[in-house]
Design a protein around this motif. Structure first.
Motif, PDB file in Angstrom:
ATOM      1  N   PRO A   1      27.700  64.618   4.605  1.00 57.69           N
ATOM      2  CA  PRO A   1      28.535  63.674   5.357  1.00 57.69           C
ATOM      3  C   PRO A   1      28.155  62.212   5.130  1.00 57.69           C
ATOM      4  CG  PRO A   1      27.791  65.475   6.768  1.00 57.69           C
ATOM      5  CD  PRO A   1      27.049  65.607   5.478  1.00 57.69           C
ATOM      6  N   GLN A   2      26.879  61.961   4.775  1.00 56.07           N
ATOM      7  CA  GLN A   2      26.437  60.571   4.570  1.00 56.07           C
ATOM      8  C   GLN A   2      27.153  59.885   3.413  1.00 56.07           C
ATOM      9  OE1 GLN A   2      24.463  63.219   5.060  1.00 56.07           O
ATOM     10  NE2 GLN A   2      22.451  62.659   5.899  1.00 56.07           N
ATOM     11  N   LEU A   3      27.729  60.685   2.485  1.00 57.06           N
ATOM     12  CA  LEU A   3      28.416  60.082   1.344  1.00 57.06           C
ATOM     13  C   LEU A   3      29.607  59.258   1.805  1.00 57.06           C
ATOM     14  CD1 LEU A   3      28.446  59.865  -1.725  1.00 57.06           C
ATOM     15  CD2 LEU A   3      29.926  61.873  -1.806  1.00 57.06           C
ATOM     16  N   HIS A   4      30.275  59.708   2.857  1.00 60.90           N
ATOM     17  CA  HIS A   4      31.407  58.974   3.434  1.00 60.90           C
ATOM     18  C   HIS A   4      30.954  57.591   3.905  1.00 60.90           C
ATOM     19  CE1 HIS A   4      34.962  58.257   5.965  1.00 60.90           C
ATOM     20  NE2 HIS A   4      34.125  57.981   6.948  1.00 60.90           N
ATOM     21  N   THR A   5      29.833  57.532   4.619  1.00 59.22           N
ATOM     22  CA  THR A   5      29.298  56.256   5.106  1.00 59.22           C
ATOM     23  C   THR A   5      28.821  55.390   3.949  1.00 59.22           C
ATOM     24  OG1 THR A   5      28.574  57.371   7.133  1.00 59.22           O
ATOM     25  CG2 THR A   5      27.620  55.216   6.677  1.00 59.22           C
ATOM     26  N   ALA A   6      28.189  56.018   2.958  1.00 61.40           N
ATOM     27  CA  ALA A   6      27.686  55.262   1.807  1.00 61.40           C
ATOM     28  C   ALA A   6      28.820  54.593   1.039  1.00 61.40           C
ATOM     29  CB  ALA A   6      26.901  56.200   0.882  1.00 61.40           C
ATOM     30  N   PHE A   7      29.905  55.329   0.798  1.00 62.31           N
ATOM     31  CA  PHE A   7      31.038  54.753   0.083  1.00 62.31           C
ATOM     32  C   PHE A   7      31.729  53.664   0.916  1.00 62.31           C
ATOM     33  CE2 PHE A   7      31.792  58.657  -2.826  1.00 62.31           C
ATOM     34  CZ  PHE A   7      30.963  58.099  -3.785  1.00 62.31           C
ATOM     35  N   SER A   8      31.718  53.807   2.227  1.00 67.80           N
ATOM     36  CA  SER A   8      32.290  52.773   3.096  1.00 67.80           C
ATOM     37  C   SER A   8      31.489  51.482   2.972  1.00 67.80           C
ATOM     38  CB  SER A   8      32.301  53.249   4.548  1.00 67.80           C
ATOM     39  OG  SER A   8      33.137  54.377   4.706  1.00 67.80           O
ATOM     40  N   LEU A   9      30.153  51.608   3.057  1.00 66.43           N
ATOM     41  CA  LEU A   9      29.295  50.431   2.911  1.00 66.43           C
ATOM     42  C   LEU A   9      29.462  49.814   1.532  1.00 66.43           C
ATOM     43  CD1 LEU A   9      27.044  48.614   4.011  1.00 66.43           C
ATOM     44  CD2 LEU A   9      25.382  50.291   3.164  1.00 66.43           C
TER      45      LEU A   9
ATOM     46  N   ALA B   1      37.890  47.262   8.519  1.00 65.14           N
ATOM     47  CA  ALA B   1      38.348  48.656   8.505  1.00 65.14           C
ATOM     48  C   ALA B   1      37.356  49.553   7.774  1.00 65.14           C
ATOM     49  CB  ALA B   1      39.722  48.742   7.844  1.00 65.14           C
ATOM     50  N   GLY B   2      36.778  49.041   6.682  1.00 67.75           N
ATOM     51  CA  GLY B   2      35.819  49.827   5.913  1.00 67.75           C
ATOM     52  C   GLY B   2      34.582  50.172   6.713  1.00 67.75           C
TER      53      GLY B   2
ATOM     54  N   THR C   1      49.110  52.097   3.091  1.00 67.92           N
ATOM     55  CA  THR C   1      49.008  50.951   2.177  1.00 67.92           C
ATOM     56  C   THR C   1      50.385  50.514   1.704  1.00 67.92           C
ATOM     57  OG1 THR C   1      46.826  51.682   1.420  1.00 67.92           O
ATOM     58  CG2 THR C   1      47.997  50.131   0.008  1.00 67.92           C
ATOM     59  N   ALA C   2      51.237  51.476   1.377  1.00 70.94           N
ATOM     60  CA  ALA C   2      52.592  51.152   0.919  1.00 70.94           C
ATOM     61  C   ALA C   2      53.424  50.524   2.033  1.00 70.94           C
ATOM     62  CB  ALA C   2      53.279  52.417   0.404  1.00 70.94           C
ATOM     63  N   LEU C   3      53.319  51.071   3.245  1.00 71.23           N
ATOM     64  CA  LEU C   3      54.108  50.552   4.373  1.00 71.23           C
ATOM     65  C   LEU C   3      53.678  49.155   4.768  1.00 71.23           C
ATOM     66  CD1 LEU C   3      54.367  53.781   6.588  1.00 71.23           C
ATOM     67  CD2 LEU C   3      56.195  52.703   5.251  1.00 71.23           C
ATOM     68  N   THR C   4      52.367  48.921   4.863  1.00 71.73           N
ATOM     69  CA  THR C   4      51.894  47.588   5.258  1.00 71.73           C
ATOM     70  C   THR C   4      52.100  46.563   4.143  1.00 71.73           C
ATOM     71  OG1 THR C   4      49.638  48.196   4.568  1.00 71.73           O
ATOM     72  CG2 THR C   4      50.190  48.456   6.902  1.00 71.73           C
TER      73      THR C   4
ATOM     74  N   SER D   1      44.147  48.978   5.489  1.00 66.28           N
ATOM     75  CA  SER D   1      44.228  50.294   4.843  1.00 66.28           C
ATOM     76  C   SER D   1      43.478  50.350   3.518  1.00 66.28           C
ATOM     77  CB  SER D   1      45.692  50.664   4.602  1.00 66.28           C
ATOM     78  OG  SER D   1      46.280  49.769   3.670  1.00 66.28           O
ATOM     79  N   PHE D   2      43.133  49.203   2.954  1.00 66.37           N
ATOM     80  CA  PHE D   2      42.608  49.188   1.584  1.00 66.37           C
ATOM     81  C   PHE D   2      41.241  49.859   1.466  1.00 66.37           C
ATOM     82  CE2 PHE D   2      40.673  47.543  -2.249  1.00 66.37           C
ATOM     83  CZ  PHE D   2      41.713  47.563  -3.157  1.00 66.37           C
ATOM     84  N   ALA D   3      40.250  49.375   2.212  1.00 62.86           N
ATOM     85  CA  ALA D   3      38.899  49.931   2.087  1.00 62.86           C
ATOM     86  C   ALA D   3      38.835  51.412   2.465  1.00 62.86           C
ATOM     87  CB  ALA D   3      37.914  49.111   2.922  1.00 62.86           C
ATOM     88  N   PRO D   4      39.438  51.837   3.604  1.00 66.76           N
ATOM     89  CA  PRO D   4      39.401  53.271   3.915  1.00 66.76           C
ATOM     90  C   PRO D   4      40.022  54.140   2.817  1.00 66.76           C
ATOM     91  CG  PRO D   4      40.022  52.036   5.860  1.00 66.76           C
ATOM     92  CD  PRO D   4      40.027  51.063   4.716  1.00 66.76           C
ATOM     93  N   THR D   5      41.113  53.667   2.219  1.00 66.94           N
ATOM     94  CA  THR D   5      41.735  54.436   1.147  1.00 66.94           C
ATOM     95  C   THR D   5      40.800  54.555  -0.051  1.00 66.94           C
ATOM     96  OG1 THR D   5      43.928  53.686   1.853  1.00 66.94           O
ATOM     97  CG2 THR D   5      43.762  54.618  -0.360  1.00 66.94           C
ATOM     98  N   MET D   6      40.109  53.464  -0.377  1.00 68.15           N
ATOM     99  CA  MET D   6      39.161  53.500  -1.490  1.00 68.15           C
ATOM    100  C   MET D   6      38.001  54.442  -1.194  1.00 68.15           C
ATOM    101  SD  MET D   6      40.261  51.864  -4.020  1.00 68.15           S
ATOM    102  CE  MET D   6      38.738  52.060  -4.935  1.00 68.15           C
ATOM    103  N   VAL D   7      37.549  54.469   0.040  1.00 67.60           N
ATOM    104  CA  VAL D   7      36.468  55.385   0.428  1.00 67.60           C
ATOM    105  C   VAL D   7      36.907  56.831   0.231  1.00 67.60           C
ATOM    106  CG1 VAL D   7      35.053  56.209   2.350  1.00 67.60           C
ATOM    107  CG2 VAL D   7      35.448  53.753   2.076  1.00 67.60           C
ATOM    108  N   VAL D   8      38.114  57.139   0.683  1.00 66.51           N
ATOM    109  CA  VAL D   8      38.652  58.495   0.528  1.00 66.51           C
ATOM    110  C   VAL D   8      38.786  58.843  -0.956  1.00 66.51           C
ATOM    111  CG1 VAL D   8      40.677  59.958   0.891  1.00 66.51           C
ATOM    112  CG2 VAL D   8      39.839  58.499   2.745  1.00 66.51           C
ATOM    113  N   VAL D   9      39.249  57.887  -1.762  1.00 66.35           N
ATOM    114  CA  VAL D   9      39.404  58.117  -3.200  1.00 66.35           C
ATOM    115  C   VAL D   9      38.063  58.468  -3.833  1.00 66.35           C
ATOM    116  CG1 VAL D   9      39.821  56.945  -5.396  1.00 66.35           C
ATOM    117  CG2 VAL D   9      41.479  56.750  -3.561  1.00 66.35           C
ATOM    118  N   MET D  10      37.015  57.725  -3.503  1.00 65.78           N
ATOM    119  CA  MET D  10      35.709  57.989  -4.095  1.00 65.78           C
ATOM    120  C   MET D  10      35.152  59.332  -3.625  1.00 65.78           C
ATOM    121  SD  MET D  10      35.484  55.593  -6.129  1.00 65.78           S
ATOM    122  CE  MET D  10      36.500  54.126  -6.352  1.00 65.78           C
ATOM    123  N   ASN D  11      35.357  59.657  -2.353  1.00 66.76           N
ATOM    124  CA  ASN D  11      34.948  60.971  -1.860  1.00 66.76           C
ATOM    125  C   ASN D  11      35.681  62.088  -2.603  1.00 66.76           C
ATOM    126  OD1 ASN D  11      32.949  60.656   0.158  1.00 66.76           O
ATOM    127  ND2 ASN D  11      34.474  59.909   1.602  1.00 66.76           N
TER     128      ASN D  11
END
Length: 402
Positions: free
Chosen positions: A136-144, A262-263, A286-289, A312-322
């Motif tokens: 689970p820490q990978l999610h936090t690491a990619f956010s940081l 957000a990140g 991201t598309a809507l905003t 929406s940008f940073a959270p989406t990037m975090v999900v992409v890397m995960n």
């Protein structure tokens, strides 16, 4: 309540990686704009400045996956010193060539060769994957990591411009080169977090793009890059049209600030939704905003709209890397993450070009229409590939992500 960031930084090697990567990622944010500022100060020719910087950016995007593939095969400590030294040599040659007013053709050649600079975001994320893959820490690491990348792009460009304007034209790129040397040296000293080379990986020749699901992610990120690149140019044009060109600085800062806030928040959350559904929701938001900026009446409203769009940008990037760490094998992770970064980089360049053409033809506000169109394309790409992403992530997901 436990602080996930504190837990992250108490992991052996994590603090050193954060500090070293903070320096190592800064040059990538400085060199492109530094080349532009240097050439404008020396020649006063804007098209030349943009074209030479664009050559560096495009070469960096094209060389990046191949260098990262070599890193996966040989290891960071064996490959990065060589390619970084070559890139530094070419950057110094470019700076000298500009100073000596060398032929234009030589500037393009040197800029292309300097593009061998390694993709530091991918190298850093590969190390986070080494530390926390399947945890689970990978999610936090990619956010940081995403927040630190945003911060680098807030600090880097103004620093490069300020140095060149305040001292001498070559100052910005020169300091970026020094930071690249120092940052890479410090980064490579963090041996504890270096990804291990998988035995037998040297013989692999196929591209990571052939892995099911990777092309969907890369194409979606290319469209996402178009959104970012078009907004950058459209904001500058909008600020000029409003008679307040300096306002472009704080408008774009609001965009980055929304992403950073957000990140950090996203990194502290535990999300139970399947990873591919998180990806689709992030892309959809991201598309809507991305539609909001076109309704702005002045620079203050535009700042608010972009703050919302940036969320929406940073959270989406975090999900992409995960998602990338789930569908790409550990033996190919650096190349896979670099292809994702390449998608964004090419998209940013394409978005800036398309937005510029639209603005020249239809006015400043119309430039935001490019972001809207890219958002539609992005959603369609993900919808088409969602079934594949779902199947691949379900097959490869580890228990910690379930």
């Amino acid at each position: 309540m436990a602080n996930p960031y504190r837990e992250l930084l108490t992991t052996p090697g994590a603090t050193g990686l954060v500090l070293a990567s903070a320096i190592a990622r800064l040059p990538q944010a400085m060199i492109g704009i530094g080349i532009i500022t240097m050439l404008v100060q020396q020649t006063g020719v804007y098209w030349l400045a943009g074209a030479v910087a664009g050559t560096f950016t495009l070469a960096n995007a094209l060389f990046g996956p191949h260098i990262s593939k070599l890193v996966d095969q040989r290891g960071q400590s064996r490959v990065l010193p060589v390619v970084t030294a070559f890139s530094i040599g070419m950057l110094l040659a470019l700076i000298i060539a500009v100073y000596l007013r060398a032929p234009v053709a030589l500037l393009f050649v040197l800029a292309a060769l300097a593009g061998t600079m390694p993709s530091m975001p991918s190298m850093i994320r590969a190390r986070w994957s080494q530390l926390f893959r399947g945890k689970p820490q990978l999610h936090t690491a990619f956010s940081l990591d995403t927040v630190l990348t945003e911060l680098a792009y807030i600090i880097g460009p103004p620093l490069a411009i300020g140095l060149s304007v305040s001292f001498f034209p070559e100052a910005g790129p020169l300091v970026a080169v020094v930071l690249l040397a120092v940052g890479m040296t410090t980064f490579l000293m963090q041996r504890q977090t270096e990804p291990k080379v998988v035995v037998g990986n040297i013989s692999r020749t196929s591209s990571t793009l052939l892995i099911p699901g990777v092309r969907t992610i890369v194409l979606a990120l290319l469209a996402m890059g178009v959104i970012g690149g078009s907004i950058d140019v459209a904001v500058v044009a909008f600020a000029n049209a409003q008679g307040w060109p300096e306002s472009a600085t704080f408008i774009l800062a609001a965009y980055a600030l929304g992403s950073m806030v957000a990140g950090l928040t996203f990194g502290a959350l535990k999300i139970s939704l399947p990873i591919e559904k998180q990806f689709f929701i992030g892309i959809l938001v991201t598309a809507l905003t991305g539609v909001l900026p076109i309704f702005s009446a002045d620079v203050f409203i535009l700042s608010g709209m972009l703050f919302i769009a940036g969320i929406s940008f940073a959270p989406t990037m975090v999900v992409v890397m995960n998602l990338g760490t789930i569908i790409v094998p550990p033996s190919r992770i650096t190349e896979g993450l670099t292809w994702m970064t390449t998608g964004i980089s090419i998209g940013v360049a394409l978005g800036g070009m398309l937005s510029g053409l639209v603005i020249d033809a239809y006015g400043a506000r119309a430039g935001f229409g490019v972001a809207i169109g890219a958002g539609v394309v992005m959603v369609v790409v993900v919808l088409v590939g969602l079934r594949t992403l779902s199947a691949v992530s379900a097959a490869n997901v580890e228990p910690a992500f379930q």
